[in-house]
Design an enzyme around this catalytic site. Structure first.
Site, mmCIF file in Angstrom:
data_model
loop_
_atom_site.group_PDB
_atom_site.id
_atom_site.type_symbol
_atom_site.label_atom_id
_atom_site.label_comp_id
_atom_site.label_asym_id
_atom_site.label_seq_id
_atom_site.Cartn_x
_atom_site.Cartn_y
_atom_site.Cartn_z
ATOM 1 N N GLN A 71 44.489 119.011 60.483
ATOM 2 C CA GLN A 71 43.755 118.875 60.017
ATOM 3 C C GLN A 71 43.795 120.154 58.445
ATOM 4 O OE1 GLN A 71 40.723 117.821 59.130
ATOM 5 N NE2 GLN A 71 41.074 116.118 61.336
ATOM 6 N N SER A 72 45.161 120.626 58.189
ATOM 7 C CA SER A 72 45.307 121.092 57.177
ATOM 8 C C SER A 72 45.026 121.385 56.313
ATOM 9 C CB SER A 72 46.873 121.117 57.157
ATOM 10 O OG SER A 72 47.581 122.079 55.975
ATOM 11 N N ASN A 73 43.995 121.907 55.616
ATOM 12 C CA ASN A 73 42.865 122.413 54.412
ATOM 13 C C ASN A 73 44.323 122.121 53.125
ATOM 14 O OD1 ASN A 73 40.264 122.664 55.663
ATOM 15 N ND2 ASN A 73 40.844 124.280 56.512
ATOM 16 N N CYS A 75 47.228 121.476 52.761
ATOM 17 C CA CYS A 75 47.815 119.199 53.078
ATOM 18 C C CYS A 75 46.743 118.346 52.331
ATOM 19 C CB CYS A 75 48.222 118.682 54.264
ATOM 20 S SG CYS A 75 49.658 119.455 55.052
#
Ligand SMILES: *Cc1c(COP(=O)(O)O)cnc(C)c1O
Length: 327
Positions: A71-73, A75
């Site tokens: 859930q990387s913001n 990326c």
């Protein structure tokens, strides 16, 4: 002189006073709305990517490779920037469950056409840089030129995003007629804190800059921030240094671990949304403001009058944990 950047973020972001929250805590708390830097690239990472991606373009890159949690913001923002600029992106995402239904940031990654390369948490910890370099050489064989952005764009070049943010804050202090004696932000890979803390030192602003970590521990980030700022100084040709001991990281609010929530944090996010009409995220800003509130109660901010909390974004991280909220 700062390196050049591309211009994509909606800047300057607004600063607003949190009236009812301030009244509850007994000190003035303002919020800088870095959650509103954009829609697809909302949050703090776009400030860093403006510098990183400019360096990529200057090196002739046509592809961005980066990494983060599922859930990387960061990326998701990188995927959005790549698509906007007609570049390709490859995201190395950490997960135990590659078959998971796309949701939140991961859904947008797919929507934006990123190539996704899942790796296990063990590989992420021990060899993510190596894996990104391998992917880079595959692109080279196919005649493309890839540029690798480290986790969170928290390196020397990316951190210029938050040196610039501090200059923006100083400008806004003049417009608003308020001096923020204390800045508070969530710490995940360290670049945001590094930029704010180093600018505070370089420009002799005399503020208290406090990071609240959401993973690892205080000494890890004190050292990390010092390393990042040494890289920044390299770009600037400056001999200024920030020692680990000058970096303030308030530990104690990681809770169950990175991206894992406790009931008190989720209840805080809900109650804060209803109090101020402002939504925090479960991974970073919710933990940070919860921790700040606890520390105010303990007396850790007795000398502060005007606190500026940086809302670094992360809204999309709420959706995958929808069932944990008591609404
Ligand atoms: C990445 C992130 C942070 C932490 O910033 P770092 O520069 O990585 O320390 C804080 N909030 C949100 C929403 C983020 O995505």
């Amino acid at each position: 002189m700062y390196p050049n950047k591309i211009t994509l973020a909606n800047l300057p972001t607004r600063i607003e006073k949190l009236e009812r929250f301030s009244e509850q805590l007994g000190l003035n708390v303002f919020v800088k709305r870095d959650d509103m830097t954009g829609t697809e690239w909302s949050g703090n990472k776009i400030r860093k990517l403006e510098f990183s991606v400019r360096e990529a373009l200057d090196q002739g890159a046509d592809t961005l490779i980066t990494c983060g949690g599922l859930q990387s913001n960061h990326c998701r923002a990188a995927a959005a920037v790549a698509a906007r600029l007609g570049m390709q992106s490859c995201l190395v995402l950490r997960t135990d469950d590659p078959n998971i239904l796309p949701d939140g940031n991961h859904l947008l990654d797919r929507m934006l056409g990123a190539r996704i390369h899942f790796i296990t948490p063990q590989d992420y910890r021990s060899r993510r840089s190596e894996i990104m370099r391998e992917i880079g050489s595959e692109y080279a064989k196919a005649g493309r030129k890839a540029y690798i952005i480290p986790e969170g764009a928290s390196n020397g070049i990316g951190t210029f995003g938050y040196l610039s943010c501090m200059q923006e804050i100083v400008q806004q202090e003049q417009e608003l007629g308020v001096i923020f004696d204390t800045l508070v932000d969530a710490v995940g890979s360290g670049g945001t804190l590094a930029g704010l803390a180093f600018a505070n030192k370089l420009y002799h602003l005399g503020k208290r800059v406090v990071g609240i970590n959401v993973c690892d521990d205080a000494s890890f980030f004190q050292n990390r921030v010092a390393q990042i700022t040494a890289e920044v100084a390299g770009y600037l040709g400056s001999d200024a240094v920030l020692d680990p001991g000058e970096v303030e990281v308030l530990d104690g609010y990681v809770g169950r671990g990175y991206a894992l929530s406790r009931k008190e944090e989720l209840d805080f996010i809900r109650d804060f949304a209803r109090l101020e009409g402002l939504v925090l995220d479960p991974v970073y800003t919710g933990k940070c403001l919860y921790g700040f509130t606890e520390e105010v109660k303990k007396g850790s901010f007795q000398t502060s009058q005007n606190v500026l909390f940086i809302h670094t974004g992360g809204l999309l991280g709420l959706f995958p944990v929808r069932e944990q909220f008591d609404l």
